[in-house]
Design an enzyme around this catalytic site. Structure first.
Site, PDB file in Angstrom:
ATOM      1  N   TRP A   1      28.712  30.262  44.674  1.00  0.00           N
ATOM      2  CA  TRP A   1      30.053  29.654  44.674  1.00  0.00           C
ATOM      3  C   TRP A   1      30.573  29.407  46.095  1.00  0.00           C
ATOM      4  O   TRP A   1      31.634  28.848  46.279  1.00  0.00           O
ATOM      5  CB  TRP A   1      31.068  30.487  43.888  1.00  0.00           C
ATOM      6  CG  TRP A   1      30.978  31.950  44.157  1.00  0.00           C
ATOM      7  CD1 TRP A   1      31.689  32.651  45.052  1.00  0.00           C
ATOM      8  CD2 TRP A   1      30.128  32.890  43.493  1.00  0.00           C
ATOM      9  NE1 TRP A   1      31.331  33.973  45.010  1.00  0.00           N
ATOM     10  CE2 TRP A   1      30.378  34.151  44.056  1.00  0.00           C
ATOM     11  CE3 TRP A   1      29.169  32.790  42.470  1.00  0.00           C
ATOM     12  CZ2 TRP A   1      29.715  35.301  43.651  1.00  0.00           C
ATOM     13  CZ3 TRP A   1      28.513  33.939  42.063  1.00  0.00           C
ATOM     14  CH2 TRP A   1      28.784  35.160  42.651  1.00  0.00           C
ATOM     15  N   ARG A   2      29.804  29.868  47.091  1.00  0.00           N
ATOM     16  CA  ARG A   2      30.207  29.576  48.466  1.00  0.00           C
ATOM     17  C   ARG A   2      29.433  28.377  49.018  1.00  0.00           C
ATOM     18  O   ARG A   2      29.681  27.942  50.135  1.00  0.00           O
ATOM     19  CB  ARG A   2      29.939  30.780  49.366  1.00  0.00           C
ATOM     20  CG  ARG A   2      30.899  31.903  49.144  1.00  0.00           C
ATOM     21  CD  ARG A   2      30.577  33.066  50.056  1.00  0.00           C
ATOM     22  NE  ARG A   2      31.512  34.153  49.844  1.00  0.00           N
ATOM     23  CZ  ARG A   2      31.288  35.403  50.215  1.00  0.00           C
ATOM     24  NH1 ARG A   2      30.169  35.716  50.829  1.00  0.00           N
ATOM     25  NH2 ARG A   2      32.190  36.327  49.985  1.00  0.00           N
TER      26      ARG A   2
ATOM     27  N   ASP B   1      42.473  42.490  45.844  1.00  0.00           N
ATOM     28  CA  ASP B   1      41.758  43.178  44.761  1.00  0.00           C
ATOM     29  C   ASP B   1      41.488  44.620  45.198  1.00  0.00           C
ATOM     30  O   ASP B   1      41.994  45.070  46.239  1.00  0.00           O
ATOM     31  CB  ASP B   1      40.455  42.435  44.415  1.00  0.00           C
ATOM     32  CG  ASP B   1      39.442  42.485  45.549  1.00  0.00           C
ATOM     33  OD1 ASP B   1      39.780  42.949  46.658  1.00  0.00           O
ATOM     34  OD2 ASP B   1      38.288  42.067  45.323  1.00  0.00           O
TER      35      ASP B   1
ATOM     36  N   GLN C   1      34.595  41.466  36.317  1.00  0.00           N
ATOM     37  CA  GLN C   1      34.020  42.352  35.320  1.00  0.00           C
ATOM     38  C   GLN C   1      32.615  42.850  35.613  1.00  0.00           C
ATOM     39  O   GLN C   1      32.142  43.739  34.931  1.00  0.00           O
ATOM     40  CB  GLN C   1      34.065  41.710  33.929  1.00  0.00           C
ATOM     41  CG  GLN C   1      33.662  40.271  33.906  1.00  0.00           C
ATOM     42  CD  GLN C   1      34.462  39.510  32.879  1.00  0.00           C
ATOM     43  OE1 GLN C   1      35.682  39.475  32.961  1.00  0.00           O
ATOM     44  NE2 GLN C   1      33.805  38.930  31.913  1.00  0.00           N
ATOM     45  N   THR C   2      31.991  42.291  36.640  1.00  0.00           N
ATOM     46  CA  THR C   2      30.651  42.811  36.930  1.00  0.00           C
ATOM     47  C   THR C   2      30.234  42.546  38.381  1.00  0.00           C
ATOM     48  O   THR C   2      30.936  41.882  39.121  1.00  0.00           O
ATOM     49  CB  THR C   2      29.625  42.258  35.900  1.00  0.00           C
ATOM     50  OG1 THR C   2      28.404  42.950  36.082  1.00  0.00           O
ATOM     51  CG2 THR C   2      29.374  40.787  36.064  1.00  0.00           C
TER      52      THR C   2
ATOM     53  N   TYR D   1      45.918  37.947  42.113  1.00  0.00           N
ATOM     54  CA  TYR D   1      44.662  37.973  42.860  1.00  0.00           C
ATOM     55  C   TYR D   1      43.904  36.651  42.716  1.00  0.00           C
ATOM     56  O   TYR D   1      43.521  36.010  43.701  1.00  0.00           O
ATOM     57  CB  TYR D   1      43.767  39.143  42.393  1.00  0.00           C
ATOM     58  CG  TYR D   1      42.371  38.974  42.898  1.00  0.00           C
ATOM     59  CD1 TYR D   1      42.089  39.178  44.235  1.00  0.00           C
ATOM     60  CD2 TYR D   1      41.355  38.517  42.058  1.00  0.00           C
ATOM     61  CE1 TYR D   1      40.818  38.951  44.740  1.00  0.00           C
ATOM     62  CE2 TYR D   1      40.082  38.285  42.545  1.00  0.00           C
ATOM     63  CZ  TYR D   1      39.826  38.511  43.884  1.00  0.00           C
ATOM     64  OH  TYR D   1      38.583  38.263  44.381  1.00  0.00           O
TER      65      TYR D   1
ATOM     66  N   GLU E   1      35.481  34.056  40.336  1.00  0.00           N
ATOM     67  CA  GLU E   1      36.415  35.186  40.468  1.00  0.00           C
ATOM     68  C   GLU E   1      36.644  35.886  39.131  1.00  0.00           C
ATOM     69  O   GLU E   1      36.716  37.105  39.078  1.00  0.00           O
ATOM     70  CB  GLU E   1      37.762  34.722  41.046  1.00  0.00           C
ATOM     71  CG  GLU E   1      37.705  34.309  42.508  1.00  0.00           C
ATOM     72  CD  GLU E   1      37.268  35.436  43.443  1.00  0.00           C
ATOM     73  OE1 GLU E   1      37.309  36.610  43.059  1.00  0.00           O
ATOM     74  OE2 GLU E   1      36.850  35.129  44.577  1.00  0.00           O
TER      75      GLU E   1
ATOM     76  N   CYS F   1      30.728  53.007  58.325  1.00  0.00           N
ATOM     77  CA  CYS F   1      31.663  52.847  59.441  1.00  0.00           C
ATOM     78  C   CYS F   1      30.962  52.472  60.750  1.00  0.00           C
ATOM     79  O   CYS F   1      31.539  51.770  61.575  1.00  0.00           O
ATOM     80  CB  CYS F   1      32.478  54.121  59.624  1.00  0.00           C
ATOM     81  SG  CYS F   1      33.402  54.568  58.146  1.00  0.00           S
TER      82      CYS F   1
ATOM     83  N   LEU G   1      29.093  39.404  29.351  1.00  0.00           N
ATOM     84  CA  LEU G   1      30.065  39.665  30.419  1.00  0.00           C
ATOM     85  C   LEU G   1      31.228  40.523  29.932  1.00  0.00           C
ATOM     86  O   LEU G   1      31.920  41.146  30.726  1.00  0.00           O
ATOM     87  CB  LEU G   1      30.619  38.342  30.965  1.00  0.00           C
ATOM     88  CG  LEU G   1      29.735  37.607  31.963  1.00  0.00           C
ATOM     89  CD1 LEU G   1      30.248  36.211  32.213  1.00  0.00           C
ATOM     90  CD2 LEU G   1      29.675  38.376  33.277  1.00  0.00           C
ATOM     91  N   GLY G   2      31.469  40.513  28.624  1.00  0.00           N
ATOM     92  CA  GLY G   2      32.570  41.309  28.088  1.00  0.00           C
ATOM     93  C   GLY G   2      33.926  40.677  28.358  1.00  0.00           C
ATOM     94  O   GLY G   2      34.003  39.585  28.930  1.00  0.00           O
TER      95      GLY G   2
ATOM     96  N   CYS H   1      30.910  48.789  61.123  1.00  0.00           N
ATOM     97  CA  CYS H   1      32.161  48.108  60.750  1.00  0.00           C
ATOM     98  C   CYS H   1      32.793  47.440  61.980  1.00  0.00           C
ATOM     99  O   CYS H   1      32.955  48.079  63.017  1.00  0.00           O
ATOM    100  CB  CYS H   1      33.122  49.127  60.149  1.00  0.00           C
ATOM    101  SG  CYS H   1      34.724  48.415  59.778  1.00  0.00           S
TER     102      CYS H   1
HETATM  103 FE1  SF4 Z   1      34.937  52.804  57.941  1.00  0.00          FE
HETATM  104 FE2  SF4 Z   1      35.532  50.293  58.626  1.00  0.00          FE
HETATM  105 FE3  SF4 Z   1      36.219  51.213  56.259  1.00  0.00          FE
HETATM  106 FE4  SF4 Z   1      37.448  52.100  58.419  1.00  0.00          FE
HETATM  107  S1  SF4 Z   1      37.493  50.013  57.623  1.00  0.00           S
HETATM  108  S2  SF4 Z   1      36.710  53.320  56.723  1.00  0.00           S
HETATM  109  S3  SF4 Z   1      35.755  52.119  59.858  1.00  0.00           S
HETATM  110  S4  SF4 Z   1      34.132  50.956  57.000  1.00  0.00           S
END
Ligand code: SF4
Length: 381
Positions: free
Chosen positions: A35-36, A155, A59-60, A137, A54, A217, A97-98, A220
């Site tokens: 879909w992108r 969401d 649902q899945t 949403y 969406e 993290c 899909l329910g 991230c």
């Molecule tokens: Fe970890 Fe990034 Fe989520 Fe913060 S936003 S909890 S750094 S994954």
């Protein structure tokens, strides 16, 4: 004494600092999803594609949605096709899909789009929100991604990311918290890339800031801003109050079959799985004798009965615990029952009056909810 300068800069809020970082990250890391992909379609078509994806994604999982999405759009390539398709076929396309009411509402919304908007998907947020089955949403996702309207799409993924980045211990199950997050994002939404930003937030929640203590993290893009990461609270956030425990319903499910045909019953038009086809079933866990007696009362005579494995299906508020039986019916009787069911057509009033169809017909035409998935293999063996 040093006077405070009016020029002194206020710190930039984290929710604003994270915008360019997430946009940059999303550009590089976004998953390639069907879909992108379609960039050369009209805005209405794009909105239709985003909308279908969406609703399915509510649902899945993404991976499971892909084949459904492709099949759905091949069968119903335009909003007009969705508005006019026969309900039985629509439900068959949704099978597995329910939450069948969602696709029924999609059809109602498609009919509104055909009648009130001449088949053009409306691009105003309020008009989209007013369509059947579309909440804040979905309206936000469709309007921002398809038409560049600067509105948020909040969401569960977005709630988790925002709660963690800002280290908020609010209860994300509460509507008031969702509204607060929507308001905050509405005020900070980048006007030139709202669709990208909404998707970046969702994507981060789906692939990096994942739930259940396994957030990645270290990879991230906003870890250096994230207060939950800084304070060691990633595992505690977000806070989500528990729903009431689900009600448990016990059922006995029957695969009543002859050599080629199997009995189906139509569920009532209101309530759980309204109007869908199901295998005959009875309340409670019945033993073999009780099943045979009940069938006899319904005028159905078995020549063999075999117990099947137990199964469980979880709906949002109810859990079905099921005991199953494979019941072989007498062939002469099957012929009578088939004739009777053909004469009655689909206008069966009582669940005990079954419709007898072949496994092939079930595959092609009848949508059986996935609640019965554990027993479906027995229709052809
Ligand atoms: Fe970890 Fe990034 Fe989520 Fe913060 S936003 S909890 S750094 S994954």
């Amino acid at each position: 004494m040093k006077m405070k300068s009016t020029e002194e800069k206020k710190p930039i809020p984290i929710e604003i600092q994270m915008i360019p970082l997430l946009l940059e990250w999303y550009k590089k890391e976004k998953r390639s999803l069907p879909w992108r992909e379609a960039t050369s379609v009209s805005n209405t078509q794009r909105a239709y594609h985003v909308w279908v994806s969406e609703i399915m994604l509510q649902q899945t999982r993404v991976e499971a949605v892909k084949p459904y999405y492709t099949r759905f759009l091949e069968a119903l390539p335009t909003i007009e096709d969705l508005a006019t398709v026969e309900e039985e076929r629509l439900l068959k396309l949704w099978e597995g899909l329910g939450y069948y009411n969602r696709v029924r509402n999609m059809q109602k919304a498609a009919q509104v789009i055909m009648e009130d908007y001449q088949g053009e998907f409306p691009k105003e947020y309020e008009k989209v929100l007013a369509l059947p089955g579309i909440g804040s949403y979905t309206a936000g996702a469709v309007c921002s991604i398809s038409f560049g309207v600067p509105v948020p799409a909040v969401d569960g993924n977005v709630l988790r990311v925002i709660s963690r980045v800002l280290a908020k211990d609010w209860d994300i199950a509460k509507q008031s918290v969702k509204t607060e997050v929507e308001q905050m994002l509405l005020e900070t939404m980048p006007k030139d890339a709202p669709g990208e930003y909404n998707q970046a937030l969702m994507e981060l929640g789906a692939t990096v800031c994942v739930p259940n203590g396994i957030a990645k993290c270290e990879s991230c893009p906003v870890a250096h801003l994230c207060l939950a990461y800084k304070d060691g609270k990633v595992l505690q956030l977000p806070v989500k109050s528990q729903k009431k425990p689900r009600r448990i319903e016990e059922k006995t499910v029957l695969i009543l079959k002859g050599q080629e045909q199997v009995a189906l019953a139509k569920r009532p038009n209101k309530g759980l799985l309204a109007g869908l086809w199901e295998f005959p079933n009875m309340e409670g866990f019945l033993n073999t004798r009780e099943v045979l007696d009940r069938l006899k009362e319904q005028g159905v005579f078995a020549i063999r009965i075999r117990e099947l494995p137990m199964a469980k299906h979880i709906f949002s508020h109810v859990e079905w615990h099921m005991k199953g039986y494979l019941v072989q019916l007498d062939e002469t009787e099957m012929k009578n029952l088939s004739k009777k069911s053909r004469e009655k057509g689909d206008s069966l009033k009582e669940a005990k009056e079954y419709t007898y169809v072949s496994a092939k017909e079930i595959g092609a035409k009848y949508a059986i909810p996935s609640a019965f998935a554990a027993y479906k293999p027995y229709i052809s063996n």
